[in-house]
Scaffold this motif. Structure first.
Motif, PDB file in Angstrom:
ATOM      1  N   HIS A  33       7.868 -52.363  54.443  1.00  0.00           N
ATOM      2  CA  HIS A  33       7.225 -51.306  53.662  1.00  0.00           C
ATOM      3  C   HIS A  33       7.304 -49.963  54.377  1.00  0.00           C
ATOM      4  N   ASP A  50      -0.562 -54.395  63.539  1.00  0.00           N
ATOM      5  CA  ASP A  50      -0.559 -55.820  63.183  1.00  0.00           C
ATOM      6  C   ASP A  50      -1.295 -56.565  64.284  1.00  0.00           C
ATOM      7  N   ASP A 112      -1.247 -54.838  53.159  1.00  0.00           N
ATOM      8  CA  ASP A 112      -0.507 -55.888  52.432  1.00  0.00           C
ATOM      9  C   ASP A 112      -0.974 -57.200  53.065  1.00  0.00           C
ATOM     10  N   GLN A 119       6.129 -65.262  59.677  1.00  0.00           N
ATOM     11  CA  GLN A 119       5.104 -66.225  60.116  1.00  0.00           C
ATOM     12  C   GLN A 119       5.236 -67.545  59.361  1.00  0.00           C
TER      13      GLN A 119
HETATM   14  C1  LIG Z   1       2.209 -59.837  54.110  1.00  0.00           C
HETATM   15  S1  LIG Z   1       2.536 -59.425  55.768  1.00  0.00           S
HETATM   16  C2  LIG Z   1       2.976 -57.721  55.682  1.00  0.00           C
HETATM   17  C3  LIG Z   1       4.412 -57.490  55.338  1.00  0.00           C
HETATM   18  C4  LIG Z   1       4.824 -56.047  55.474  1.00  0.00           C
HETATM   19  N1  LIG Z   1       4.180 -55.203  54.475  1.00  0.00           N
HETATM   20  C5  LIG Z   1       6.325 -55.878  55.414  1.00  0.00           C
HETATM   21  O1  LIG Z   1       6.793 -54.975  54.722  1.00  0.00           O
HETATM   22  O2  LIG Z   1       7.039 -56.627  56.067  1.00  0.00           O
HETATM   23  C6  LIG Z   1       0.945 -59.353  56.465  1.00  0.00           C
HETATM   24  C7  LIG Z   1       0.895 -58.996  57.940  1.00  0.00           C
HETATM   25  O3  LIG Z   1      -0.430 -58.572  58.202  1.00  0.00           O
HETATM   26  C8  LIG Z   1      -0.872 -59.077  59.412  1.00  0.00           C
HETATM   27  N2  LIG Z   1      -2.327 -59.191  59.322  1.00  0.00           N
HETATM   28  C9  LIG Z   1      -3.040 -59.991  58.504  1.00  0.00           C
HETATM   29  N3  LIG Z   1      -4.343 -59.825  58.708  1.00  0.00           N
HETATM   30  C10 LIG Z   1      -4.474 -58.856  59.660  1.00  0.00           C
HETATM   31  C11 LIG Z   1      -5.581 -58.240  60.292  1.00  0.00           C
HETATM   32  N4  LIG Z   1      -6.827 -58.616  60.019  1.00  0.00           N
HETATM   33  N5  LIG Z   1      -5.337 -57.269  61.190  1.00  0.00           N
HETATM   34  C12 LIG Z   1      -4.064 -56.898  61.501  1.00  0.00           C
HETATM   35  N6  LIG Z   1      -2.975 -57.474  60.958  1.00  0.00           N
HETATM   36  C13 LIG Z   1      -3.175 -58.439  60.039  1.00  0.00           C
HETATM   37  C14 LIG Z   1      -0.190 -60.410  59.562  1.00  0.00           C
HETATM   38  O4  LIG Z   1      -0.077 -60.775  60.926  1.00  0.00           O
HETATM   39  C15 LIG Z   1       1.168 -60.149  58.900  1.00  0.00           C
HETATM   40  O5  LIG Z   1       2.135 -59.783  59.848  1.00  0.00           O
END
Ligand SMILES: C[S@@+](CC[C@H](N)C(=O)[O-])C[C@H]1O[C@@H](n2cnc3c(N)ncnc32)[C@H](O)[C@@H]1O
Length: 334
Positions: A33, A50, A112, A119
């Motif tokens: 993104h 992240d 997101d 993962q």
């Molecule tokens: C759906 S993926 C995001 C994909 C990203 N938008 C892309 O374009 O590749 C969600 C990411 O958010 C991170 N994540 C989830 N919960 C989180 C939190 N509470 N704090 C920080 N990162 C978080 C996860 O580790 C994961 O890498």
């Protein structure tokens, strides 16, 4: 959610954006993104976060050409304000503005939620019920609680609460009974098979003979465990309590969720920011009360059928977008 839809709702490519913009991506993942957002305009700078250190490492390599416009941060967005305070010098160096209280101000914030494809695809991390792996499920491997601990050590009642709170419906107690009977459960595939058998037995007991659901019965169990391991709902609530302080006047916040528990929290917060409190809403002067901003998506934005056909993981995505009232202020310092 299709990235172009995110770009459209964030208003990134609106005519006449006057100046450099500060973006905050709280869920960097593979960086897809943010890469697209940065590509839309050379004046954009971005802070990216992240909780998974390996995601940040990979994105640092993937976004190597853009390092001068990026601030990479590792941490949980539940601690948003503290994390941003720790990167103050770097953010100032990028040209991010700060308000009078010293909070950085971002013009566009993206969240997101959930797990990334990286993962899910890494079998050893235990997120996938279709691949052999340990019962881990931690997004941040530095935290202590694992799915193994919950599945094998927690009392049945506590395990049941995890499944119910994580969205497993009527069958939750059947799953728990079967899991407890088969302890110790050693791997993801073992757990998936236990869920499948528990679901078959339950259908038989209930006298159900119709077609079996397409979704594997382990889907919701794995999701509930992951939510508990990563304390996802608590983190989201904590984030929602902090994010307005770092959203610049005129700024937009887009949040994409993948299950209804998250989406409900997001929808409730954004509605609360857009309406006077219930107690005063029907009073004659309520229109004069100021609220922080406006919910731009009256209904959640959902992926188009073509996107779902191309990527089945997108089927449950829901995006909601909020805009803070106020003029857009110039980003200082660059
Ligand atoms: C759906 S993926 C995001 C994909 C990203 N938008 C892309 O374009 O590749 C969600 C990411 O958010 C991170 N994540 C989830 N919960 C989180 C939190 N509470 N704090 C920080 N990162 C978080 C996860 O580790 C994961 O890498």
């Amino acid at each position: 959610m299709l990235i172009e839809e995110v770009v459209r709702w964030l208003g990134i490519e609106r005519e006449g954006l006057p100046r450099r913009f500060a973006l905050l991506d709280c869920t960097l993942g593979g960086g897809g993104h943010v890469k697209r957002l940065l590509a839309s305009d050379q004046r954009f700078v971005a802070a990216v976060l992240d909780q998974d250190p390996s995601a940040v490492q990979r994105a640092q390599i993937a976004l190597g050409n853009e390092v001068n416009r990026l601030c990479f941060m590792i941490g949980n967005f539940a601690e948003l304000k503290t994390i941003l305070a720790g990167y103050r010098t770097r953010l100032a160096g990028l040209g991010v503005a700060f308000d009078r209280q010293g909070a950085p101000q971002f013009d566009r914030i993206l969240v997101d939620l959930g797990i990334s494809s990286d993962q899910l695809d890494a079998a050893e991390r235990g997120f996938s019920f279709a691949k052999e792996g340990a019962l881990d499920m931690r997004m941040n491997p530095g935290t202590l609680l694992t799915a193994d601990e919950i599945v094998n050590k927690w009392p049945a009642g506590r395990l049941l609460a995890v499944l119910r709170e994580g969205g497993v419906g009527a069958g939750a107690s059947a799953f728990v009974r079967e899991i407890v009977k088969k302890r110790p459960v050693r791997s993801t595939l073992e757990l998936a098979e236990i869920c499948r058998k528990a679901s078959v037995a339950q259908r038989r007991r209930a006298g159900k003979t119709g077609p079996v659901k397409k979704q594997h019965p382990a889907t919701v169990v794995f999701q509930a465990l992951r939510i508990a391991v990563n304390q996802e709902l608590q983190s989201l609530s904590s984030f929602l309590a902090q994010v307005l302080a770092v959203l610049a006047p005129g700024g937009r916040l887009a949040m994409i969720s993948f299950h209804s528990l998250e989406d409900q929290l997001v929808a409730r917060a954004m509605r609360a920011w857009s309406q006077p409190p219930v107690e005063v809403r029907n009073l004659p002067q309520s229109g004069l009360l100021s609220v922080p901003g406006e919910l731009l998506t009256k209904k959640a934005v959902v992926p188009q059928a073509a996107e779902v056909a191309a990527n089945v993981r997108a089927r449950s995505a829901r995006m909601r977008v909020f805009e803070r009232f106020g003029a857009v202020c110039p980003v200082e310092g660059v």
